[in-house]
Design a protein around this motif. Structure first.
Motif, mmCIF file in Angstrom:
data_model
loop_
_atom_site.group_PDB
_atom_site.id
_atom_site.type_symbol
_atom_site.label_atom_id
_atom_site.label_comp_id
_atom_site.label_asym_id
_atom_site.label_seq_id
_atom_site.Cartn_x
_atom_site.Cartn_y
_atom_site.Cartn_z
ATOM 1 N N TRP A 36 0.856 -1.183 -0.080
ATOM 2 C CA TRP A 36 -0.097 0.189 0.034
ATOM 3 C C TRP A 36 0.878 1.328 -0.036
ATOM 4 C CZ3 TRP A 36 -0.071 4.198 3.088
ATOM 5 C CH2 TRP A 36 -1.118 5.223 3.028
ATOM 6 N N LEU A 37 1.624 1.200 0.883
ATOM 7 C CA LEU A 37 2.923 2.446 0.857
ATOM 8 C C LEU A 37 3.565 2.929 -0.383
ATOM 9 C CD1 LEU A 37 4.265 4.685 2.383
ATOM 10 C CD2 LEU A 37 6.158 2.855 3.145
ATOM 11 N N GLU A 38 3.743 1.615 -1.099
ATOM 12 C CA GLU A 38 4.502 1.875 -2.522
ATOM 13 C C GLU A 38 3.583 2.611 -3.339
ATOM 14 O OE1 GLU A 38 5.434 -1.197 -5.822
ATOM 15 O OE2 GLU A 38 6.986 -1.474 -4.014
ATOM 16 N N ASN A 39 2.453 2.071 -3.315
ATOM 17 C CA ASN A 39 1.172 2.697 -4.263
ATOM 18 C C ASN A 39 1.022 3.964 -3.749
ATOM 19 O OD1 ASN A 39 -0.306 1.475 -6.408
ATOM 20 N ND2 ASN A 39 -2.128 1.789 -5.351
ATOM 21 N N PHE A 40 0.832 4.407 -2.729
ATOM 22 C CA PHE A 40 0.815 5.918 -2.208
ATOM 23 C C PHE A 40 1.882 6.728 -2.374
ATOM 24 C CE2 PHE A 40 0.978 9.438 0.783
ATOM 25 C CZ PHE A 40 -0.404 9.805 0.946
ATOM 26 N N LEU A 41 3.031 6.307 -2.705
ATOM 27 C CA LEU A 41 4.184 7.154 -2.986
ATOM 28 C C LEU A 41 4.533 7.098 -4.403
ATOM 29 C CD1 LEU A 41 7.157 5.961 -0.292
ATOM 30 C CD2 LEU A 41 5.612 7.785 0.026
ATOM 31 N N LYS A 42 3.895 6.260 -5.297
ATOM 32 C CA LYS A 42 4.009 6.537 -6.401
ATOM 33 C C LYS A 42 3.316 7.734 -6.891
ATOM 34 C CE LYS A 42 3.962 1.739 -8.125
ATOM 35 N NZ LYS A 42 3.362 0.559 -8.819
ATOM 36 N N ASN A 43 2.130 8.259 -6.366
ATOM 37 C CA ASN A 43 1.472 9.159 -6.604
ATOM 38 C C ASN A 43 1.797 10.442 -5.865
ATOM 39 O OD1 ASN A 43 -0.145 7.721 -8.674
ATOM 40 N ND2 ASN A 43 -0.851 6.701 -6.740
ATOM 41 N N TYR A 44 2.832 10.433 -4.939
ATOM 42 C CA TYR A 44 3.165 11.573 -4.213
ATOM 43 C C TYR A 44 3.263 12.991 -4.836
ATOM 44 C CZ TYR A 44 4.416 14.379 0.229
ATOM 45 O OH TYR A 44 4.241 15.210 1.210
ATOM 46 N N PRO A 45 2.427 13.912 -4.736
ATOM 47 C CA PRO A 45 2.516 15.143 -5.750
ATOM 48 C C PRO A 45 3.801 16.091 -5.399
ATOM 49 C CG PRO A 45 1.060 15.562 -3.763
ATOM 50 C CD PRO A 45 1.736 14.233 -3.726
ATOM 51 N N ALA A 46 4.649 15.850 -4.201
ATOM 52 C CA ALA A 46 5.616 16.846 -4.163
ATOM 53 C C ALA A 46 7.101 16.154 -4.130
ATOM 54 C CB ALA A 46 5.547 17.559 -2.745
ATOM 55 N N THR A 47 8.133 16.809 -3.493
ATOM 56 C CA THR A 47 9.411 15.889 -3.569
ATOM 57 C C THR A 47 9.573 14.924 -2.362
ATOM 58 O OG1 THR A 47 10.505 18.080 -4.427
ATOM 59 C CG2 THR A 47 12.107 16.508 -3.471
ATOM 60 N N LEU A 48 10.231 13.898 -2.987
ATOM 61 C CA LEU A 48 10.463 12.805 -2.006
ATOM 62 C C LEU A 48 11.618 12.338 -1.828
ATOM 63 C CD1 LEU A 48 9.237 9.984 -0.320
ATOM 64 C CD2 LEU A 48 8.886 8.953 -2.491
ATOM 65 N N VAL A 49 12.352 11.962 -0.671
ATOM 66 C CA VAL A 49 13.568 11.463 -0.575
ATOM 67 C C VAL A 49 13.590 10.395 0.234
ATOM 68 C CG1 VAL A 49 15.974 11.697 0.320
ATOM 69 C CG2 VAL A 49 14.633 13.667 -0.817
ATOM 70 N N VAL A 50 13.649 9.060 0.010
ATOM 71 C CA VAL A 50 13.379 7.807 0.882
ATOM 72 C C VAL A 50 14.672 7.041 1.037
ATOM 73 C CG1 VAL A 50 12.456 6.621 -1.234
ATOM 74 C CG2 VAL A 50 12.250 5.932 1.160
ATOM 75 N N ILE A 51 15.252 6.587 2.306
ATOM 76 C CA ILE A 51 16.248 5.896 2.354
ATOM 77 C C ILE A 51 15.442 4.624 2.247
ATOM 78 C CG2 ILE A 51 17.935 4.869 4.104
ATOM 79 C CD1 ILE A 51 18.088 7.699 5.161
#
Length: 625
Positions: free
Chosen positions: A184-199
């Motif tokens: 679910w998290l992966e699906n959510f982050l695919k559509n995140y509308p701003a800048t994302l930095v993930v370790i």
């Protein structure tokens, strides 16, 4: 744009970041990767201002809202839903102002802004996030104080996602999630509308979500466009180029040294030799990409046994008598099996693993196992319980009591602890190194079955790949519990779903299971819903079953709490008798130190089982719906 300009950070006299420089494009989704201990979390703390660099700077546009999960999990009487809603501070402030404001013009601005930020749909959005992270409607209304630490961290993650910062920073967000919530998290982050930095060390997340890879190595940063697989290809090409350049430079340096050696003493060529010597001094050696020789997993192959290794026939298992957690278990495990256990946290995967490892006896039915069979069982508790004051060599020597120093060293070498690495304190090892040591400890007898419960939590991407290769080379059977579906897909050839109080073979592939969890490609009923419509009789039966399960679990939880309290007091009494035998009373009076030590060991094992039962019932209660 998020810009890192020549950032240097030193901690404890060691340089973690060394003039690190990178420019993150606005709106990009960046995977920050690097080996364990490279400094990824340090860089992220510098981004949020928790750490100040010794040199350089981090720049971003004014009024940029940064989002980062605090180390302390939320707690108290507030519910998960209330906590997530409270993360949008602007919404709360505007709602409060709308109730007290008397200026019509200002009130109009407030309502206009509330509409602009979708304030009135916020409860539904917050609830959807929590459902994705595993909280049903009832769980969303319970106080935070009733949840375990892992579930509280899920609430913290939900709050951060709901707040939608301009730059979202995530440090290993899937560590507290099961496979279903990770999807679910992966699906959510695919559509995140701003800048994302993930370790992250999840290869699938890095391939499916990010569009840039920010690689941290040797204190320096390199930004690669594309997914993780693209980064691997580019890094391989770069490694080839660097190796060629390094070979060319070494040949040139050899020629210069030879010229200086031959011509320094001759007056006619002394100046040229001196010039070449200075040139040699100024040359900066080209460093090839670092390959860690300690990145090693090598499981010893077991002796051959006839199949089956284990057979379950209508078995039941649990922690409290007459209250099994799993029933009707029918399972056969052969020497070449590769089995992954699927299902949400709290459904009983660990309970089934402990049954197969002979740590729990069957309550009903039958379990037969080969008498010569040896089992290696890995859990996160083993990693956490390693003594920080010991060395890998001391720990392994105790485990392999009676074996030669050469045999002890050989087993450690299989997992990268050779030479000086075997004698450094465990307290100074990284999480990944401690996990490798725990795997070395459970496999020294060459087990016929490896049971691995979340073995990748402390491993970086390269270490995970090495573990996959080692498991595929291993000649015994493997039982795997993991939220890393890349590992499951490459390792397992049988899937077993632990759900609804039992375990059964899952006929589909891993892709089918992912579709099932995400509700994709599922048959629909006549109403268009993704789930088949239940009759009134079926709904009534399901509700009755749910109620009975709740009663059973609560009863088991109460019994486990009593057992923990009783056994804790018993252990304390034995400890006191060991310190002062003359003061011992009751059953402990007159016991020798040896008898007391034996009693303490048995009591410790019983307390460990009671605590495990208490945790299992607690997780079941949380995940019941």
């Amino acid at each position: 744009m998020l810009t890192i300009n020549g950032l240097t950070v030193r901690l404890g006299g060691r340089t973690i970041l060394d003039r690190a420089t990178a420019a993150v494009p606005p709106g990009s989704r960046v995977g920050l990767i690097g080996r364990n201990g490279a400094g990824k979390s340090t860089l992220m703390k510098a981004m949020i201002g928790e750490l100040e660099g010794d040199e350089g700077s981090i720049e971003m546009p004014r009024r940029t809202r940064l989002g980062y999960i605090a180390q302390e999990a939320p707690d108290g009487a507030a519910t998960p839903l209330e906590t997530v809603l409270a993360a949008d501070k602007e919404r709360l402030q505007l709602l409060e102002e709308s109730e007290t404001c008397e200026d019509p013009d200002r009130l109009g601005d407030v309502y206009e802004r509330l509409i602009a930020i979708d304030a009135y749909t916020a409860p539904a959005r917050a609830s959807r996030i929590l459902i994705g992270l595993g909280f049903d409607e009832d769980m969303q209304q319970r106080p935070l104080s009733s949840f375990s630490g892992g579930w509280k961290m899920r609430v913290a993650l939900g709050s951060l996602l709901f707040s939608q910062p301009d730059v979202l920073l995530l440090d290993e967000p899937s560590n507290h999630l099961d496979l279903e919530a990770t999807l679910w998290l992966e699906n959510f982050l695919k559509n995140y509308p701003a800048t994302l930095v993930v370790i992250s060390h999840e290869r699938d997340l890095l391939n499916n979500v990010v569009d840039h890879i920010l690689h941290l190595q040797g204190g320096r940063l390199t930004l690669y466009p594309g997914t993780y697989d693209s980064f691997e290809r580019q890094r391989a090409e770069r490694a080839t180029q660097l190796a060629a350049a390094k070979a060319s430079q070494e040949a040139q340096m050899a020629r210069l040294r030879d010229y200086v050696a031959r011509n320094s003493a001759r007056a006619s060529t002394a100046r040229q030799a001196q010039s070449r010597a200075k040139m040699l001094e100024k040359m900066q050696p080209i460093t090839a990409l670092i390959e860690d020789p300690s990145l090693s997993f090598d499981f010893p192959d077991p002796t051959e046994l006839k199949p089956p290794l284990i057979t379950l026939d209508l078995a039941a298992v649990g922690y409290t008598e007459d209250k099994p957690i799993l029933r009707r278990l029918n399972l056969r495990i052969d020497p070449d099996d590769r089995i992954a256990l699927l299902g949400r946290n709290g459904n009983g995967k660990t309970t089934l693993a402990r049954l197969l490892a002979a740590q729990l006896p069957p309550m009903e039915g039958a379990m037969s196992a080969s008498r010569q069979m040896r089992v290696g069982y890995f859990t996160q508790y083993q990693v956490e319980e390693l003594s920080s004051e010991d060395t890998p060599l001391e720990t392994m020597t105790r485990m392999m009591d009676g074996k030669t120093p050469g045999a002890v060293r050989a087993q450690l070498g299989r997992f990268g602890f050779s030479g000086a690495r075997a004698t450094q304190l465990i307290g100074k090892l990284s999480g990944g190194e401690r996990a490798r040591l725990a795997l070395a400890l459970i496999t020294y007898e060459a087990p016929h079955i490896l049971i691995l419960d979340e073995p990748t939590n402390h491993l970086d991407v390269d270490a995970r790949e090495a573990l996959v290769q080692a498991l595929n080379d291993y000649a015994g059977a493997v039982i795997l519990i993991s939220h890393d579906r890349h590992m499951v897909e490459l390792t397992a050839d049988r899937l077993v779903l632990v759900d609804d109080g039992t375990a059964r073979e899952y006929d589909g592939s891993m892709e089918d299971y992912i579709d099932f969890v995400l509700g994709r490609n599922q048959p629909r009923d006549e109403t268009g819903n993704g789930k088949p419509k239940l009759s009134k009789k079926e709904r009534k039966a399901a509700a009755a079953h749910n109620q009975a399960e709740t009663k059973r679990i609560k009863s088991g939880l109460a019994e486990a709490e009593k057992d923990v309290a009783r056994l804790t007091a018993w252990c304390e009494a034995i400890d006191a008798a060991l310190i002062d035998p003359a003061a011992a009373r009751g059953k402990l009076a007159g016991k020798s130190a040896g008898d007391l030590a034996q009693l303490r060991g048995q009591a410790g094992k019983e307390l460990e089982a009671a605590e495990a039962a208490w945790l299992e019932f607690g997780e079941q209660l949380e995940a019941l719906a």
